[in-house]
Design a protein around this motif. Sequence first.
Motif, PDB file in Angstrom:
ATOM      1  N   PHE A  16       0.817  -1.224   0.000  1.00  0.00           N
ATOM      2  CA  PHE A  16       0.000   0.000   0.000  1.00  0.00           C
ATOM      3  C   PHE A  16       0.852   1.276   0.000  1.00  0.00           C
ATOM      4  N   PRO A  17       1.746   1.472   0.981  1.00  0.00           N
ATOM      5  CA  PRO A  17       2.528   2.712   0.925  1.00  0.00           C
ATOM      6  C   PRO A  17       3.425   2.782  -0.318  1.00  0.00           C
ATOM      7  N   ARG A  18       3.926   1.638  -0.764  1.00  0.00           N
ATOM      8  CA  ARG A  18       4.749   1.646  -1.978  1.00  0.00           C
ATOM      9  C   ARG A  18       3.931   2.088  -3.188  1.00  0.00           C
ATOM     10  N   SER A  19       2.632   1.723  -3.226  1.00  0.00           N
ATOM     11  CA  SER A  19       1.786   2.122  -4.355  1.00  0.00           C
ATOM     12  C   SER A  19       1.588   3.634  -4.401  1.00  0.00           C
ATOM     13  N   LEU A  20       1.771   4.300  -3.265  1.00  0.00           N
ATOM     14  CA  LEU A  20       1.671   5.757  -3.199  1.00  0.00           C
ATOM     15  C   LEU A  20       3.025   6.437  -3.376  1.00  0.00           C
ATOM     16  N   GLY A  21       4.072   5.649  -3.513  1.00  0.00           N
ATOM     17  CA  GLY A  21       5.410   6.215  -3.680  1.00  0.00           C
ATOM     18  C   GLY A  21       6.040   6.664  -2.375  1.00  0.00           C
ATOM     19  N   ILE A  22       5.562   6.151  -1.242  1.00  0.00           N
ATOM     20  CA  ILE A  22       6.130   6.539   0.053  1.00  0.00           C
ATOM     21  C   ILE A  22       7.465   5.828   0.239  1.00  0.00           C
ATOM     22  N   GLU A  23       8.497   6.617   0.484  1.00  0.00           N
ATOM     23  CA  GLU A  23       9.832   6.055   0.674  1.00  0.00           C
ATOM     24  C   GLU A  23      10.299   6.249   2.112  1.00  0.00           C
ATOM     25  N   LEU A  24      10.967   5.245   2.618  1.00  0.00           N
ATOM     26  CA  LEU A  24      11.544   5.308   3.960  1.00  0.00           C
ATOM     27  C   LEU A  24      12.870   6.052   3.879  1.00  0.00           C
ATOM     28  N   LEU A  25      12.983   7.160   4.615  1.00  0.00           N
ATOM     29  CA  LEU A  25      14.203   7.958   4.623  1.00  0.00           C
ATOM     30  C   LEU A  25      15.101   7.636   5.803  1.00  0.00           C
ATOM     31  N   ASN A  41      -3.436  12.297  -8.713  1.00  0.00           N
ATOM     32  CA  ASN A  41      -4.456  11.387  -8.189  1.00  0.00           C
ATOM     33  C   ASN A  41      -4.531  11.417  -6.671  1.00  0.00           C
ATOM     34  N   MET A  42      -3.710  12.243  -6.007  1.00  0.00           N
ATOM     35  CA  MET A  42      -3.767  12.428  -4.554  1.00  0.00           C
ATOM     36  C   MET A  42      -4.403  13.776  -4.189  1.00  0.00           C
ATOM     37  N   ALA A  43      -4.955  14.468  -5.167  1.00  0.00           N
ATOM     38  CA  ALA A  43      -5.578  15.773  -4.914  1.00  0.00           C
ATOM     39  C   ALA A  43      -7.077  15.598  -4.687  1.00  0.00           C
ATOM     40  N   ASN A  44      -7.637  16.482  -3.876  1.00  0.00           N
ATOM     41  CA  ASN A  44      -9.088  16.476  -3.678  1.00  0.00           C
ATOM     42  C   ASN A  44      -9.746  17.368  -4.734  1.00  0.00           C
ATOM     43  N   PHE A  45     -11.058  17.582  -4.626  1.00  0.00           N
ATOM     44  CA  PHE A  45     -11.748  18.374  -5.653  1.00  0.00           C
ATOM     45  C   PHE A  45     -11.440  19.867  -5.577  1.00  0.00           C
ATOM     46  N   HIS A  46     -10.674  20.288  -4.570  1.00  0.00           N
ATOM     47  CA  HIS A  46     -10.195  21.677  -4.510  1.00  0.00           C
ATOM     48  C   HIS A  46      -8.846  21.828  -5.219  1.00  0.00           C
ATOM     49  N   GLY A  47      -8.282  20.700  -5.637  1.00  0.00           N
ATOM     50  CA  GLY A  47      -6.993  20.736  -6.323  1.00  0.00           C
ATOM     51  C   GLY A  47      -5.800  20.750  -5.385  1.00  0.00           C
ATOM     52  N   ILE A  48      -6.029  20.473  -4.103  1.00  0.00           N
ATOM     53  CA  ILE A  48      -4.934  20.414  -3.126  1.00  0.00           C
ATOM     54  C   ILE A  48      -4.812  18.985  -2.590  1.00  0.00           C
ATOM     55  N   GLY A  49      -3.742  18.722  -1.867  1.00  0.00           N
ATOM     56  CA  GLY A  49      -3.506  17.386  -1.335  1.00  0.00           C
ATOM     57  C   GLY A  49      -4.679  16.860  -0.532  1.00  0.00           C
ATOM     58  N   HIS A  50      -5.141  15.663  -0.867  1.00  0.00           N
ATOM     59  CA  HIS A  50      -6.258  15.029  -0.167  1.00  0.00           C
ATOM     60  C   HIS A  50      -5.832  14.695   1.257  1.00  0.00           C
ATOM     61  N   GLY A  51      -6.703  14.976   2.221  1.00  0.00           N
ATOM     62  CA  GLY A  51      -6.399  14.683   3.614  1.00  0.00           C
ATOM     63  C   GLY A  51      -6.056  13.226   3.841  1.00  0.00           C
ATOM     64  N   GLY A  52      -6.695  12.329   3.110  1.00  0.00           N
ATOM     65  CA  GLY A  52      -6.412  10.900   3.258  1.00  0.00           C
ATOM     66  C   GLY A  52      -5.000  10.539   2.835  1.00  0.00           C
ATOM     67  N   ALA A  53      -4.497  11.198   1.793  1.00  0.00           N
ATOM     68  CA  ALA A  53      -3.123  10.945   1.348  1.00  0.00           C
ATOM     69  C   ALA A  53      -2.125  11.453   2.388  1.00  0.00           C
ATOM     70  N   ILE A  54      -2.392  12.637   2.919  1.00  0.00           N
ATOM     71  CA  ILE A  54      -1.507  13.218   3.933  1.00  0.00           C
ATOM     72  C   ILE A  54      -1.555  12.377   5.209  1.00  0.00           C
ATOM     73  N   PHE A  55      -2.751  11.943   5.600  1.00  0.00           N
ATOM     74  CA  PHE A  55      -2.893  11.089   6.774  1.00  0.00           C
ATOM     75  C   PHE A  55      -2.132   9.780   6.584  1.00  0.00           C
ATOM     76  N   THR A  56      -2.238   9.179   5.409  1.00  0.00           N
ATOM     77  CA  THR A  56      -1.546   7.922   5.145  1.00  0.00           C
ATOM     78  C   THR A  56      -0.039   8.078   5.287  1.00  0.00           C
ATOM     79  N   LEU A  57       0.498   9.192   4.829  1.00  0.00           N
ATOM     80  CA  LEU A  57       1.931   9.436   4.976  1.00  0.00           C
ATOM     81  C   LEU A  57       2.309   9.493   6.460  1.00  0.00           C
ATOM     82  N   ALA A  58       1.544  10.244   7.259  1.00  0.00           N
ATOM     83  CA  ALA A  58       1.813  10.346   8.701  1.00  0.00           C
ATOM     84  C   ALA A  58       1.643   8.996   9.385  1.00  0.00           C
ATOM     85  N   ASP A  59       0.608   8.260   9.009  1.00  0.00           N
ATOM     86  CA  ASP A  59       0.334   6.954   9.605  1.00  0.00           C
ATOM     87  C   ASP A  59       1.442   5.954   9.279  1.00  0.00           C
ATOM     88  N   THR A  60       2.007   6.057   8.098  1.00  0.00           N
ATOM     89  CA  THR A  60       3.121   5.178   7.727  1.00  0.00           C
ATOM     90  C   THR A  60       4.322   5.444   8.627  1.00  0.00           C
TER      91      THR A  60
END
Length: 140
Positions: A16-25, A41-60
């Motif tokens: 899952f995180p790899r499918s989003l391009g999340i890399e371990l630094l 494909n990670m943007a919401n209908f306002h054209g900014i980062g979708h909260g779910g994508a940002i949450f997934t990064l933090a959760d990872t």
Amino acid sequence: MDSLQAVKERYAADTFPRSLGIELLELAPGYARVAMTLTENMANFHGIGHGGAIFTLADTALGLASNSHGDPAVALSVTINYLSPARVGTKLVATAEEEHLTRRTGVYRLTVTTSTGENIALARGTVYRQAKKRVPEQSS
């Protein structure tokens, strides 16, 4: 194999995180830093980062940091505050830092910033730490 190497290997197999391009630094006991670039494909209908994508990064980052001690850990609760919009094409970096650790729980501070340091989101995660499964003793 040490616990950090085991976590790195398990993360490498996590599709899952790899499918989003999340890399371990970076990974250390109680600490993790990961990154991803926001795609269209990670943007919401306002054209900014979708909260779910940002949450997934933090959760990872939380999952990596909380499992870094070798005991399996799963999230009990994560709360997030979105501070600034993130634009498509922006590289985001999430950091998880352990604030409190007991035998059964852990509390982590999660930050999401741009690669230039602009604050995007702040979160707090609480995890439940399971005891390592022990091999039963052999009776003779």
